[in-house]
Scaffold this motif. Structure first.
Motif, PDB file in Angstrom:
ATOM      1  N   TRP A  94      -3.664 -52.430 -11.610  1.00 31.00           N
ATOM      2  CA  TRP A  94      -3.097 -53.466 -10.748  1.00 31.00           C
ATOM      3  C   TRP A  94      -4.096 -54.577 -10.490  1.00 31.00           C
ATOM      4  CZ3 TRP A  94       1.305 -55.235  -8.666  1.00 31.00           C
ATOM      5  CH2 TRP A  94       1.229 -56.125  -7.592  1.00 31.00           C
ATOM      6  N   LYS A  95      -3.598 -55.827 -10.541  1.00 28.42           N
ATOM      7  CA  LYS A  95      -4.385 -57.003 -10.177  1.00 28.42           C
ATOM      8  C   LYS A  95      -3.557 -57.840  -9.199  1.00 28.42           C
ATOM      9  CE  LYS A  95      -7.792 -56.864 -13.471  1.00 28.42           C
ATOM     10  NZ  LYS A  95      -9.245 -57.062 -13.288  1.00 28.42           N
ATOM     11  N   ASP A  96      -4.170 -58.244  -8.093  1.00 31.59           N
ATOM     12  CA  ASP A  96      -3.468 -59.056  -7.096  1.00 31.59           C
ATOM     13  C   ASP A  96      -3.351 -60.507  -7.542  1.00 31.59           C
ATOM     14  OD1 ASP A  96      -2.952 -57.251  -4.782  1.00 31.59           O
ATOM     15  OD2 ASP A  96      -5.131 -56.994  -4.869  1.00 31.59           O
ATOM     16  N   MET A  97      -2.135 -61.042  -7.460  1.00 34.21           N
ATOM     17  CA  MET A  97      -1.886 -62.446  -7.796  1.00 34.21           C
ATOM     18  C   MET A  97      -0.901 -63.011  -6.774  1.00 34.21           C
ATOM     19  SD  MET A  97      -3.057 -64.414 -10.276  1.00 34.21           S
ATOM     20  CE  MET A  97      -2.812 -66.124 -10.775  1.00 34.21           C
ATOM     21  N   PRO A  98      -1.288 -63.054  -5.478  1.00 26.75           N
ATOM     22  CA  PRO A  98      -0.354 -63.510  -4.440  1.00 26.75           C
ATOM     23  C   PRO A  98      -0.061 -65.003  -4.513  1.00 26.75           C
ATOM     24  CG  PRO A  98      -2.537 -63.168  -3.512  1.00 26.75           C
ATOM     25  CD  PRO A  98      -2.601 -62.672  -4.928  1.00 26.75           C
ATOM     26  N   ASN A  99       1.224 -65.330  -4.472  1.00 25.26           N
ATOM     27  CA  ASN A  99       1.658 -66.728  -4.471  1.00 25.26           C
ATOM     28  C   ASN A  99       1.838 -67.155  -3.016  1.00 25.26           C
ATOM     29  OD1 ASN A  99       2.908 -69.191  -4.658  1.00 25.26           O
ATOM     30  ND2 ASN A  99       4.427 -68.563  -6.171  1.00 25.26           N
ATOM     31  N   GLY A 171      -9.066 -60.678  -8.296  1.00 24.88           N
ATOM     32  CA  GLY A 171      -7.922 -60.569  -9.196  1.00 24.88           C
ATOM     33  C   GLY A 171      -7.215 -61.901  -9.370  1.00 24.88           C
ATOM     34  N   PHE A 172      -7.058 -62.627  -8.266  1.00 22.50           N
ATOM     35  CA  PHE A 172      -6.386 -63.926  -8.308  1.00 22.50           C
ATOM     36  C   PHE A 172      -7.157 -64.914  -9.182  1.00 22.50           C
ATOM     37  CE2 PHE A 172      -5.521 -68.187  -6.670  1.00 22.50           C
ATOM     38  CZ  PHE A 172      -4.127 -68.199  -6.658  1.00 22.50           C
ATOM     39  N   ASP A 173      -8.464 -64.981  -8.988  1.00 23.69           N
ATOM     40  CA  ASP A 173      -9.289 -65.902  -9.780  1.00 23.69           C
ATOM     41  C   ASP A 173      -9.235 -65.556 -11.266  1.00 23.69           C
ATOM     42  OD1 ASP A 173      -9.998 -67.235  -7.510  1.00 23.69           O
ATOM     43  OD2 ASP A 173     -11.987 -66.331  -7.322  1.00 23.69           O
ATOM     44  N   GLU A 174      -9.216 -64.257 -11.548  1.00 21.38           N
ATOM     45  CA  GLU A 174      -9.139 -63.850 -12.948  1.00 21.38           C
ATOM     46  C   GLU A 174      -7.802 -64.263 -13.553  1.00 21.38           C
ATOM     47  OE1 GLU A 174      -9.867 -59.952 -15.803  1.00 21.38           O
ATOM     48  OE2 GLU A 174      -9.704 -59.696 -13.641  1.00 21.38           O
ATOM     49  N   GLY A 175      -6.735 -64.131 -12.751  1.00 21.98           N
ATOM     50  CA  GLY A 175      -5.422 -64.563 -13.221  1.00 21.98           C
ATOM     51  C   GLY A 175      -5.396 -66.046 -13.544  1.00 21.98           C
TER      52      GLY A 175
END
Length: 213
Positions: A94-99, A171-175
């Motif tokens: 899991w990787k966090d990618m909150p919008n 995670g967000f930055d990686e996304g």
């Protein structure tokens, strides 16, 4: 004798420089941040990323998701079913990618799940968040923590201080560095797929990989 002391002094200086160099190198490595300028083509998987399954599994699915994203919840059900079908062949990360522009509770939910992770209950918390998307908020996070019998005081403190925000941000930055613009986006052994893939679609991808091994 004079040369002996000169040799010792030079050796000591060299040792000091080596120690300083490696100390600096380690501090730099610990402070890596993914940016839009990075040229990542596939996600990284480290010990800080929540994962299910063996790290030697032939198929790894890295899921960039958002707890308020309806398609992410649909994908979660597919991944749960596939984990049961392929317990030894499939690993899920899991990787966090909150919008945050569209989903006001996505970030707080991600922080809460990572706080639960500090008590080794990330996936249980994660699943209950996905199952209760319509009720995301502080009351739900506290209720889930109670249901999972978490140590409530450290959990509440973690949530209040947002101690796990750096994990979410990573995670967000990686996304962003991978060019992700929508959730869910999954990477199956490095190949990206955007949108809520069905169980059947994912099964075909998994089978294709397994059959060529």
């Amino acid at each position: 004798m004079r040369y002996f002391w000169q040799f010792l002094i030079i050796a000591a200086i060299i040792v000091v420089f080596v120690v300083l160099f490696f100390s600096f190198s380690l501090s730099v490595k610990d402070d890596i941040h993914f940016t839009d300028d990075a040229t990542l083509t596939a996600p990284t998987v480290t010990v800080v990323d929540p994962s299910l399954g063996s790290d030697t599994a032939p198929v790894t699915i890295v899921n960039f998701g958002d707890y308020e994203c309806e398609s992410c919840a649909e994908l979660e059900m597919s991944l749960t079913a596939l984990r049961a079908e392929y317990p030894d062949a499939l690993r899920i990360v899991w990787k966090d990618m909150p919008n945050t522009s569209q989903h006001p509770q996505a970030l707080n939910a991600a922080v809460a799940a990572q706080c639960a992770g500090e008590q080794d209950m990330f996936w249980e918390f994660h699943s209950l968040l996905m199952a209760n998307q319509a009720n995301l908020g502080p009351e739900l996070y506290t209720a889930i923590a109670s249901e999972l019998d978490l140590n409530e005081r450290p959990f509440a403190r973690c949530l209040e201080d947002q101690s796990t925000l750096p994990l979410v941000q990573r995670g967000f930055d990686e996304g962003l560095a991978l060019g992700i613009s929508a959730t869910p986006t999954v990477f199956v052994n490095g190949q990206s797929y955007t949108g809520a893939m069905t169980t059947l679609e994912l099964r075909r991808v998994i089978e294709n990989i397994i059959n060529v091994l």
